[in-house]
Design a protein around this motif. Structure first.
Motif, short mmCIF file in Angstrom:
data_model
loop_
_atom_site.label_atom_id
_atom_site.label_comp_id
_atom_site.label_asym_id
_atom_site.label_seq_id
_atom_site.Cartn_x
_atom_site.Cartn_y
_atom_site.Cartn_z
N ASN A 184 -0.26 4.79 8.23
CA ASN A 184 -1.17 4.39 9.29
C ASN A 184 -1.01 2.92 9.65
OD1 ASN A 184 -2.54 6.82 9.94
ND2 ASN A 184 -3.71 6.66 8.05
N THR A 185 -0.68 2.09 8.69
CA THR A 185 -0.47 0.67 8.95
C THR A 185 0.92 0.42 9.53
OG1 THR A 185 -1.96 0.09 7.14
CG2 THR A 185 -0.44 -1.63 7.90
N ILE A 216 0.85 -1.18 0.00
CA ILE A 216 0.00 0.00 0.00
C ILE A 216 0.89 1.23 0.00
CG2 ILE A 216 -2.02 -1.06 1.08
CD1 ILE A 216 -0.97 -0.24 3.79
N LYS A 261 -2.41 5.24 3.96
CA LYS A 261 -2.64 3.86 4.42
C LYS A 261 -1.33 3.21 4.83
CE LYS A 261 -6.86 2.76 1.92
NZ LYS A 261 -7.51 1.87 0.97
#
Length: 75
Positions: free
Chosen positions: A13-14, A6, A10
């Motif tokens: 955040n991951t 990704i 994203k």
């Protein structure tokens, strides 16, 4: 090479999630360490908003950010 496929918000955040991070700024045991992790993640996300998204989604004539401007934004 990352196992994450990704990008953008994203990805940060991951990768920097407090619950199950791929990258941790500390042990994340205390609320202060968790706040530092969240702060680092949010600073990186702000770069996405201020630099990457502008250059990726605007015409080059309007959204071109040179290296000096990008460094200024990050500092």
């Amino acid at each position: 090479m990352s196992v994450l496929i990704i990008d953008g918000l994203k990805l940060f955040n991951t990768a920097f999630a407090v619950g199950n991070p791929y990258v941790a700024y500390g042990s994340l045991r205390t609320s202060s360490e968790q706040n530092q992790q969240k702060g680092l993640k949010e600073m990186l996300c702000s770069v996405i908003h201020m630099v990457r998204n502008v250059t990726a989604h605007e015409l080059r004539i309007h959204g071109d950010v040179n290296e000096k401007d990008a460094v200024d934004i990050m500092t």
